[in-house]
Design a protein around this motif. Structure first.
Motif, PDB file in Angstrom:
ATOM      1  N   UNK A 132      39.848  36.543  34.727  1.00  0.00           N
ATOM      2  CA  UNK A 132      40.900  35.858  34.362  1.00  0.00           C
ATOM      3  C   UNK A 132      40.507  34.268  34.631  1.00  0.00           C
ATOM      4  N   UNK A 133      40.546  33.518  33.556  1.00  0.00           N
ATOM      5  CA  UNK A 133      40.067  32.109  33.774  1.00  0.00           C
ATOM      6  C   UNK A 133      40.892  31.221  33.089  1.00  0.00           C
ATOM      7  N   UNK A 134      41.132  29.961  33.358  1.00  0.00           N
ATOM      8  CA  UNK A 134      41.915  28.824  32.734  1.00  0.00           C
ATOM      9  C   UNK A 134      41.303  28.670  31.484  1.00  0.00           C
ATOM     10  N   UNK A 135      42.021  27.945  30.557  1.00  0.00           N
ATOM     11  CA  UNK A 135      41.417  27.593  29.179  1.00  0.00           C
ATOM     12  C   UNK A 135      40.446  26.706  29.143  1.00  0.00           C
ATOM     13  N   UNK A 136      40.009  26.176  30.466  1.00  0.00           N
ATOM     14  CA  UNK A 136      38.761  25.248  30.577  1.00  0.00           C
ATOM     15  C   UNK A 136      37.702  26.009  31.137  1.00  0.00           C
ATOM     16  N   UNK A 137      37.931  27.248  31.571  1.00  0.00           N
ATOM     17  CA  UNK A 137      36.790  28.009  32.222  1.00  0.00           C
ATOM     18  C   UNK A 137      36.931  27.986  33.727  1.00  0.00           C
ATOM     19  N   UNK A 138      37.884  27.136  34.234  1.00  0.00           N
ATOM     20  CA  UNK A 138      37.768  27.325  35.825  1.00  0.00           C
ATOM     21  C   UNK A 138      38.697  28.529  36.304  1.00  0.00           C
ATOM     22  N   UNK A 139      38.728  28.538  37.438  1.00  0.00           N
ATOM     23  CA  UNK A 139      39.364  29.729  38.182  1.00  0.00           C
ATOM     24  C   UNK A 139      40.688  29.438  38.551  1.00  0.00           C
ATOM     25  N   UNK A 140      41.834  30.185  38.055  1.00  0.00           N
ATOM     26  CA  UNK A 140      43.172  29.986  38.515  1.00  0.00           C
ATOM     27  C   UNK A 140      43.309  30.308  40.017  1.00  0.00           C
ATOM     28  N   UNK A 141      44.140  29.365  40.654  1.00  0.00           N
ATOM     29  CA  UNK A 141      44.327  29.439  41.883  1.00  0.00           C
ATOM     30  C   UNK A 141      44.948  30.630  42.325  1.00  0.00           C
ATOM     31  N   UNK A 142      45.594  31.459  41.403  1.00  0.00           N
ATOM     32  CA  UNK A 142      46.408  32.601  41.842  1.00  0.00           C
ATOM     33  C   UNK A 142      45.537  33.961  41.331  1.00  0.00           C
ATOM     34  N   UNK A 143      44.284  33.747  41.283  1.00  0.00           N
ATOM     35  CA  UNK A 143      43.628  34.975  41.002  1.00  0.00           C
ATOM     36  C   UNK A 143      43.547  35.923  42.269  1.00  0.00           C
ATOM     37  N   UNK A 144      43.566  37.144  42.191  1.00  0.00           N
ATOM     38  CA  UNK A 144      43.336  37.951  43.254  1.00  0.00           C
ATOM     39  C   UNK A 144      41.955  37.553  44.017  1.00  0.00           C
ATOM     40  N   UNK A 145      42.029  37.868  45.311  1.00  0.00           N
ATOM     41  CA  UNK A 145      40.978  37.258  46.268  1.00  0.00           C
ATOM     42  C   UNK A 145      40.683  38.540  47.175  1.00  0.00           C
ATOM     43  N   UNK A 146      40.486  39.741  46.613  1.00  0.00           N
ATOM     44  CA  UNK A 146      40.075  40.709  47.676  1.00  0.00           C
ATOM     45  C   UNK A 146      38.709  40.398  48.498  1.00  0.00           C
ATOM     46  N   UNK A 147      38.539  40.724  49.737  1.00  0.00           N
ATOM     47  CA  UNK A 147      37.379  40.567  50.197  1.00  0.00           C
ATOM     48  C   UNK A 147      35.870  40.937  49.235  1.00  0.00           C
ATOM     49  N   UNK A 148      35.019  39.578  49.068  1.00  0.00           N
ATOM     50  CA  UNK A 148      33.837  39.750  48.276  1.00  0.00           C
ATOM     51  C   UNK A 148      33.786  39.671  47.016  1.00  0.00           C
ATOM     52  N   UNK A 149      35.166  39.783  46.322  1.00  0.00           N
ATOM     53  CA  UNK A 149      35.160  39.609  44.912  1.00  0.00           C
ATOM     54  C   UNK A 149      34.620  38.323  44.475  1.00  0.00           C
TER      55      UNK A 149
END
Length: 377
Positions: A195-212
């Motif tokens: 899941x990426x933002x329209x400019x390719x950046x990473x959305x702040x609310x992406x899941x963040x399991x350890x090591x992902x």
């Protein structure tokens, strides 16, 4: 759907005189499949423009306009693609504000040299502005906004669909590139939904399991070639199993869908894969196929021409040469109907049009664009 249900009259106006029509009986009454364009080179994805014309990708690298049953000249400025095996120019999506911005997204198998790498190829996403001129046009302001983080030399399992979520962020499906263990490596973007933002950046609310890796939405996927977002914003996908074990999933953030640890399929040699069909901590599919149909393309039916199918999922089948309707009740698949089995060829993409008809692309040297609707509509 890619854009809102507009310009229905314009869309109907660009449908050609039928070159082939087949009618079958279905749970919703008789439906007719009509070829409205052919001569496409392994078409992969379909989009609807506001003026009623259609946009089609060809795996060999071309992007074309289809109008009045005529396939237009190749649009200039498409990216260089790795056109071997399952690679090439793949999916397309229109930005939510396309009618004003003319922004589109393309997924493709990118050769190493284009990415500044030494060897291999991998799935990438291009953002560009579409400029139309006559029956062709060009792409401007093109930028690769995403590429998988590990290129390899295999020519299979690129995925790849791109769909726009209700919040404007992009879901991109990535195959495990024929190396099944990559699907369980959480530092690797292969075998995953990102899941990426329209400019390719990473959305702040992406899941963040350890090591992902930060782009990851879900892992444990084999080769997802269909994706769509329901009206409420929930993502659904279909993916290829090996010999059996094709799956329908509803990928949840931070979840692992098991490949190759669990699967309902076996290796092409007949040898078992993994540890069985279930394991604690790994998700079950909503539905699976055994034997395989090789599902590709996915959309919810939300039109008015076939009201009995409102809210149901539609998927194509490549090896199955079939259009499948999955009867949905909430998040559950409660039934399946197979349509035009063996009659239309390998179905690569399925999209519900602004006019409520179902549009299909067939994967062939002489690929076809087909409209499915009640007779006379």
């Amino acid at each position: 759907m890619i854009i809102s249900r507009i310009s229905v009259t314009a869309l109907l106006a660009v449908i050609a005189t039928p070159t082939m029509a087949q009618t079958i009986e279905t749970s919703a009454g008789p439906l007719t499949a009509t070829v409205i364009a052919d001569g496409l080179d392994h078409p992969w994805a379909l989009g609807f423009l506001p003026d009623g014309r259609m946009l089609v990708t060809e795996r060999s690298g071309q992007l074309r306009i289809v109008a009045d049953g005529v396939v237009g000249e190749a649009i200039a400025g498409t990216p260089e693609v790795y056109n071997q095996g399952q690679g090439g120019l793949l999916d397309l999506a229109l930005a939510p504000d396309f009618a004003e911005s003319w922004q589109i997204y393309l997924t493709f198998s990118e050769p190493a040299a284009s990415a500044g790498l030494q060897r291999g190829q991998g799935t990438a996403v291009l953002s560009a502005k579409l400029v139309l001129e006559g029956d062709g046009g060009r792409l401007e302001d093109s930028e690769v906004i995403f590429r998988m983080n590990k290129f390899t030399t295999t020519n299979r399992h690129f995925g790849s669909r791109v769909v726009v979520g209700n919040d404007g962020n992009l879901f991109v499906t990535l195959g495990e590139r024929g190396d099944q263990d990559r699907a369980q490596d959480v530092s690797d973007l292969a075998g995953a939904i990102v899941r990426i933002a329209p400019d390719g950046s990473v959305p702040e609310d992406n899941p963040k399991p350890h090591g992902w890796a930060p782009e990851l939405w879900s892992k444990g996927h084999r080769n997802p070639q269909g994706a769509t977002v329901r009206d409420d914003g929930v993502l659904f996908t279909v993916e290829h199993g090996a010999r059996g074990g094709d799956e329908v999933n509803m990928p949840q953030p931070g979840a692992n869908y098991g490949w190759p640890v669990i699967t309902y399929g076996v290796d092409y040699s007949g040898i078992a894969i993994g540890e069985g069909t279930e394991k604690a901590g790994l998700e079950q599919p909503l539905h699976y196929w055994d034997p395989s149909i090789s599902p590709s393309g996915l959309d919810f039916y939300d039109g008015e021409l076939v009201p009995a199918w409102q809210g149901d999922l539609l998927s194509g089948g490549l090896s199955g040469q079939v259009l499948v309707r999955l009867d949905m009740e909430g998040d559950a698949v409660v039934g399946e109907e197979r349509l035009f089995e063996g009659q239309l060829g390998r179905i690569r993409d399925v999209r519900v049009g602004p006019d409520g008809a179902i549009y299909l692309l067939t994967d062939a040297d002489n690929g076809q664009l087909i409209r499915v609707a009640p007779a006379g509509s």
